[in-house]
Write a protein that holds these residues in place. Sequence first.
Motif, mmCIF file in Angstrom:
data_model
loop_
_atom_site.group_PDB
_atom_site.id
_atom_site.type_symbol
_atom_site.label_atom_id
_atom_site.label_comp_id
_atom_site.label_asym_id
_atom_site.label_seq_id
_atom_site.Cartn_x
_atom_site.Cartn_y
_atom_site.Cartn_z
ATOM 1 N N ALA A 101 104.797 44.341 7.732
ATOM 2 C CA ALA A 101 104.325 45.634 7.213
ATOM 3 C C ALA A 101 103.005 45.498 6.467
ATOM 4 C CB ALA A 101 105.390 46.260 6.325
ATOM 5 N N PHE A 102 102.810 44.406 5.732
ATOM 6 C CA PHE A 102 101.559 44.288 4.976
ATOM 7 C C PHE A 102 100.343 44.233 5.904
ATOM 8 C CE2 PHE A 102 102.195 39.755 5.661
ATOM 9 C CZ PHE A 102 100.906 39.245 5.750
ATOM 10 N N LEU A 103 100.501 43.701 7.124
ATOM 11 C CA LEU A 103 99.385 43.680 8.079
ATOM 12 C C LEU A 103 99.177 45.048 8.720
ATOM 13 C CD1 LEU A 103 99.811 40.269 9.941
ATOM 14 C CD2 LEU A 103 98.059 40.911 8.285
ATOM 15 N N SER A 104 100.252 45.651 9.218
ATOM 16 C CA SER A 104 100.102 46.958 9.851
ATOM 17 C C SER A 104 99.693 48.012 8.823
ATOM 18 C CB SER A 104 101.373 47.365 10.604
ATOM 19 O OG SER A 104 102.496 47.366 9.762
ATOM 20 N N ASP A 105 100.102 47.845 7.572
ATOM 21 C CA ASP A 105 99.676 48.777 6.534
ATOM 22 C C ASP A 105 98.197 48.619 6.197
ATOM 23 O OD1 ASP A 105 102.078 50.084 6.344
ATOM 24 O OD2 ASP A 105 102.718 49.083 4.498
ATOM 25 N N GLN A 106 97.624 47.437 6.408
ATOM 26 C CA GLN A 106 96.180 47.268 6.205
ATOM 27 C C GLN A 106 95.410 48.125 7.211
ATOM 28 O OE1 GLN A 106 95.173 43.097 6.215
ATOM 29 N NE2 GLN A 106 96.031 42.774 4.189
ATOM 30 N N VAL A 107 95.879 48.155 8.448
ATOM 31 C CA VAL A 107 95.259 49.018 9.465
ATOM 32 C C VAL A 107 95.443 50.477 9.060
ATOM 33 C CG1 VAL A 107 95.337 49.734 11.890
ATOM 34 C CG2 VAL A 107 95.585 47.315 11.294
ATOM 35 N N TYR A 108 96.657 50.831 8.653
ATOM 36 C CA TYR A 108 96.943 52.193 8.204
ATOM 37 C C TYR A 108 95.999 52.575 7.057
ATOM 38 C CZ TYR A 108 99.328 56.299 6.479
ATOM 39 O OH TYR A 108 99.601 57.580 6.086
ATOM 40 N N ASP A 109 95.862 51.709 6.058
ATOM 41 C CA ASP A 109 95.013 51.991 4.897
ATOM 42 C C ASP A 109 93.546 52.157 5.295
ATOM 43 O OD1 ASP A 109 97.187 51.981 3.166
ATOM 44 O OD2 ASP A 109 96.894 49.875 2.592
ATOM 45 N N PHE A 110 93.073 51.361 6.250
ATOM 46 C CA PHE A 110 91.693 51.502 6.727
ATOM 47 C C PHE A 110 91.495 52.897 7.334
ATOM 48 C CE2 PHE A 110 88.637 51.414 10.198
ATOM 49 C CZ PHE A 110 87.494 51.013 9.515
ATOM 50 N N ILE A 111 92.436 53.301 8.171
ATOM 51 C CA ILE A 111 92.354 54.636 8.789
ATOM 52 C C ILE A 111 92.447 55.709 7.707
ATOM 53 C CG2 ILE A 111 93.554 56.265 10.315
ATOM 54 C CD1 ILE A 111 94.299 53.751 12.039
#
Length: 137
Positions: A101-111
């Motif tokens: 989740a911490f990796l996929s949330d980094q993408v989410y946060d960028f968006i």
Amino acid sequence: MKEKWEDKHIVFFDGDCGFCNFWVQWILERDKNDRFMFASLQSGFGQKFLSERGLETKVFNTLYLWKPGEYYFTKSRAVLQIANILGGVYRLSAAGKVLPAFLSDQVYDFISRNRMKMANQKCFLPDREQKKKFIEI
């Protein structure tokens, strides 16, 4: 007496964000099994959801998916769960759950940080049937 939303998955979104509204419309168009309802984070219902869980009530940069009485997901996990619930070809996105989740949330946060730049300036207006899927309490 049960509320009409108690058996649904509720998507909480930033009601002032064109990008978020685009994705609400996208879900509405694909929700063939009537599994979702929607509430803006700014609404009384959204604010109650946030405050009851000790979540941020002023900054609206996170999507939440809530199944009353069961669970809620945030950010990328909420997106993946929405796709899974929609089923069909969208269920393939469940492969994204293999990422921490911490990796996929980094993408989410960028968006999320750049969503206003990506937003279509057209205002989404739900039709009569779609309006029934919004919680305005």
